[in-house]
Design a protein around this motif. Structure first.
Motif, short mmCIF file in Angstrom:
data_model
loop_
_atom_site.label_atom_id
_atom_site.label_comp_id
_atom_site.label_asym_id
_atom_site.label_seq_id
_atom_site.Cartn_x
_atom_site.Cartn_y
_atom_site.Cartn_z
N ALA A 93 -0.22 14.20 -10.56
CA ALA A 93 0.06 13.29 -9.44
C ALA A 93 -0.82 13.61 -8.24
O ALA A 93 -0.84 14.73 -7.73
CB ALA A 93 1.54 13.37 -9.04
N GLY A 94 -1.59 12.61 -7.79
CA GLY A 94 -2.43 12.77 -6.61
C GLY A 94 -3.77 13.43 -6.85
O GLY A 94 -4.51 13.70 -5.90
N VAL A 95 -4.12 13.70 -8.10
CA VAL A 95 -5.38 14.38 -8.43
C VAL A 95 -6.42 13.34 -8.84
O VAL A 95 -6.11 12.38 -9.55
CB VAL A 95 -5.17 15.39 -9.58
CG1 VAL A 95 -6.49 16.07 -9.93
CG2 VAL A 95 -4.13 16.42 -9.19
N SER A 161 -3.71 5.44 -13.23
CA SER A 161 -4.42 5.85 -12.02
C SER A 161 -4.58 4.65 -11.10
O SER A 161 -4.49 3.49 -11.52
CB SER A 161 -5.80 6.43 -12.38
OG SER A 161 -6.60 5.45 -13.03
N TYR A 162 -4.86 4.95 -9.84
CA TYR A 162 -5.09 3.91 -8.85
C TYR A 162 -6.27 4.34 -7.98
O TYR A 162 -6.24 5.40 -7.35
CB TYR A 162 -3.85 3.68 -7.98
CG TYR A 162 -4.04 2.65 -6.90
CD1 TYR A 162 -4.11 1.29 -7.21
CD2 TYR A 162 -4.17 3.04 -5.56
CE1 TYR A 162 -4.30 0.34 -6.22
CE2 TYR A 162 -4.35 2.09 -4.56
CZ TYR A 162 -4.42 0.74 -4.90
OH TYR A 162 -4.61 -0.20 -3.93
N THR A 167 -1.74 8.72 -10.75
CA THR A 167 -0.44 8.50 -10.10
C THR A 167 0.61 9.49 -10.56
O THR A 167 1.64 9.65 -9.90
CB THR A 167 0.06 7.08 -10.40
OG1 THR A 167 0.28 6.96 -11.83
CG2 THR A 167 -0.96 6.03 -9.97
N GLY A 168 0.37 10.14 -11.68
CA GLY A 168 1.37 11.05 -12.23
C GLY A 168 2.25 10.39 -13.28
O GLY A 168 3.07 11.06 -13.92
N PHE A 169 2.07 9.08 -13.47
CA PHE A 169 2.85 8.35 -14.47
C PHE A 169 1.97 8.09 -15.69
O PHE A 169 0.74 8.15 -15.62
CB PHE A 169 3.37 7.03 -13.91
CG PHE A 169 4.25 7.21 -12.70
CD1 PHE A 169 5.54 7.71 -12.83
CD2 PHE A 169 3.77 6.91 -11.42
CE1 PHE A 169 6.35 7.89 -11.72
CE2 PHE A 169 4.57 7.09 -10.30
CZ PHE A 169 5.87 7.59 -10.44
N VAL A 170 2.62 7.80 -16.80
CA VAL A 170 1.87 7.49 -18.01
C VAL A 170 1.62 5.99 -18.07
O VAL A 170 2.37 5.20 -17.50
CB VAL A 170 2.62 7.97 -19.27
CG1 VAL A 170 2.83 9.47 -19.24
CG2 VAL A 170 3.96 7.24 -19.43
#
Length: 482
Positions: A93-95, A161-162, A167-170
């Motif tokens: 998340a956030g990377v 991703s965004y 985003t940390g989600f799949v």
């Protein structure tokens, strides 16, 4: 951290991988799971931890460690998918996606290559087309599987991703690749021509295994020895990352607890080393600060008419020059870089009776390998003394290609007991030098190759033809020059 459930009863009747005949498989296709199947280890936590520390440092590792108990509870009482989602979120998340890709390509391959299951690999390598179906994020495993094992198809969990940031989600159509989702992914890749062999290790692998003509299970057996790295299609010579080993949850906890102590200890050690400034005093100070320096052999004396000696060293960390100088206990030792002006400067120092410490690899190299030696030292003098340098670290690597190089000494000294072993080999004989007794000039490149072999033999390392440029192209994508 999630641990594989006991599914022995549910998998009864399926032949084991030990019963699979690997002969005559050159036209077959194989699909295999990763953790516990192609790899000996059945937990993916160590690889998430390696990525977490590389992309986010100690605080990201702490976040992952804090999330591990929740992931374990969800895995055992809710679903395997839920546990993996927690690990993915805590790690990514956030990377930046580019940072994840870089870490996966340069940090993980070394650790994956040291954990290959011998019997699964025996069957896997014998097949023509190879596919891996795993719940791990594809972005993590694909560089190793394709670049080092020659895997054709990698089916893994996709991360969302965004604007280039995870985003940390799949994401993806099949979300986390477990259970029936593995079967869906396999159908999407192979259509009606399903693989000949399906290999897994747990109940959630059965859906994709049933689609294959033959299916085999990899039972959990203690004491399985991984495949020797030399038996793999491609050696992992260049690798990055600050952590030395694969951190289990307990090891990760120890790293987190030690980190603040290590920072303070590192500052003390670096400051003390700076004060002593390559003098003989630094040798004793480092030993007092639990950084033992072991000296083997005897340093070569000055040459004819007091001309200085060129000490040709293998290169392990940025501290090598200071350590060798301290071992020599000569304030007149000087280190020069490899450049067009180096010859003039080097000869001037040698004529003044100063000794030179040179690193012909021109960069550090991890592992039991030596990079190709530049012949510059052989052009400067015929008073050449090889020096074999080895370091021992238990927690942090003291070198990096992708990170901040100014932090290298600090990370090295953050280890509880970082150790140096410096072996002074005999000075080159007239027959081994650039100028033999008859005055005939031999090849400088041949002298460099011979010195490389001498040092490698002393360290029991393997010589290579790789250069600094090869290293930085592999790890950074540049030639290593600023």
């Amino acid at each position: 951290m999630p641990v594989v459930k006991n599914t022995h009863d549910s998998l009864t009747g399926i032949p084991t991988i030990y019963q699979c005949n690997s002969d005559g498989r050159q036209n077959d296709t194989v699909a295999a799971d990763l953790d516990g199947t192609l790899l000996v280890g059945r937990s993916s936590f160590p690889y998430f931890a390696l990525i977490a520390f590389d992309v986010g440092g100690i605080f990201r590792l702490l976040l992952l460690l804090a999330a591990a108990p929740l992931a374990g509870l969800l895995y055992h009482f809710i679903s395997e998918s839920a546990g993996i989602r927690v690990l993915v979120f805590a790690t990514f998340a956030g990377v930046k996606v580019s940072d994840i890709e870089s870490a996966a390509a340069t940090v993980l391959p070394k650790h994956y290559s040291e954990d290959m299951h011998p019997d699964t690999w025996r069957v896997f390598r014998s097949c023509r087309r190879k596919c891996v179906v795993t719940a791990n994020p594809r972005i993590m495993v694909e560089p190793f599987l394709k670049n080092y094992l020659g895997v054709d198809d990698v089916l893994g969990t996709e991360i969302s991703s965004y604007m280039g940031v995870a985003t940390g989600f799949v994401g993806g159509d099949t979300a986390v690749l477990v259970g029936e989702n593995k079967a869906v992914a396999l159908r999407g890749t192979f259509g009606n021509s399903m693989p000949d062999i399906g290999i897994g290790d747990r109940l959630t692998d059965l859906p994709f295994m049933k689609l294959c003509k033959e299916k085999y299970i990899v039972p959990a057996r203690p004491g399985v020895r991984p495949v020797r790295k030399e038996a793999l299609p491609k050696l992992v010579i260049f690798h990055d990352g600050r952590l030395v080993g694969k951190p289990t949850p307990l090891a990760a906890l120890l790293i987190v607890l030690w980190f603040p102590i290590g920072v303070l200890l590192s500052l003390l050690r670096v400051f003390s080393c700076w004060l002593s400034d390559k003098s003989a005093l630094s040798y004793y100070i480092m030993n007092l600060l639990a950084c033992p320096i072991t000296i083997k052999g005897t340093a070569a004396a000055a040459g004819v008419r007091g001309r200085g000696v060129v000490f040709v060293c293998s290169h392990r960390t940025a501290l090598d020059a200071a350590v060798v100088s301290a071992c020599l206990r000569r304030i007149t030792t000087t280190t020069i870089s490899y450049s067009s002006a180096a010859k003039l400067i080097g000869r001037k120092f040698l004529d003044e009776g100063k000794s030179l410490v040179m690193f012909p690899e021109e960069t550090t190299c991890r592992g039991p390998y030596l990079l190709r030696f530049s012949p510059l030292f052989a052009e400067l003098s015929d008073q050449i003394a090889p020096v074999a340098i080895a370091v021992k670290t238990s927690m942090f690597n003291g070198t990096t290609a992708r990170g901040y190089k100014w932090m290298d000494p600090f990370f090295f000294y953050m280890n509880p007991f970082p150790a140096y072993e410096v072996t002074f080999l005999n000075k080159l004989s007239p027959e081994e030098r650039c100028y033999i007794s008859s005055g005939q000039k031999s090849s400088h490149h041949q002298v460099a190759n011979n010195v490389q072999k001498m040092i490698a033999q002393s360290l029991k390392y393997e010589v290579t033809d790789f250069t600094r440029r090869d290293k930085y192209r592999a790890l950074v994508g540049s030639d290593g020059h600023v």
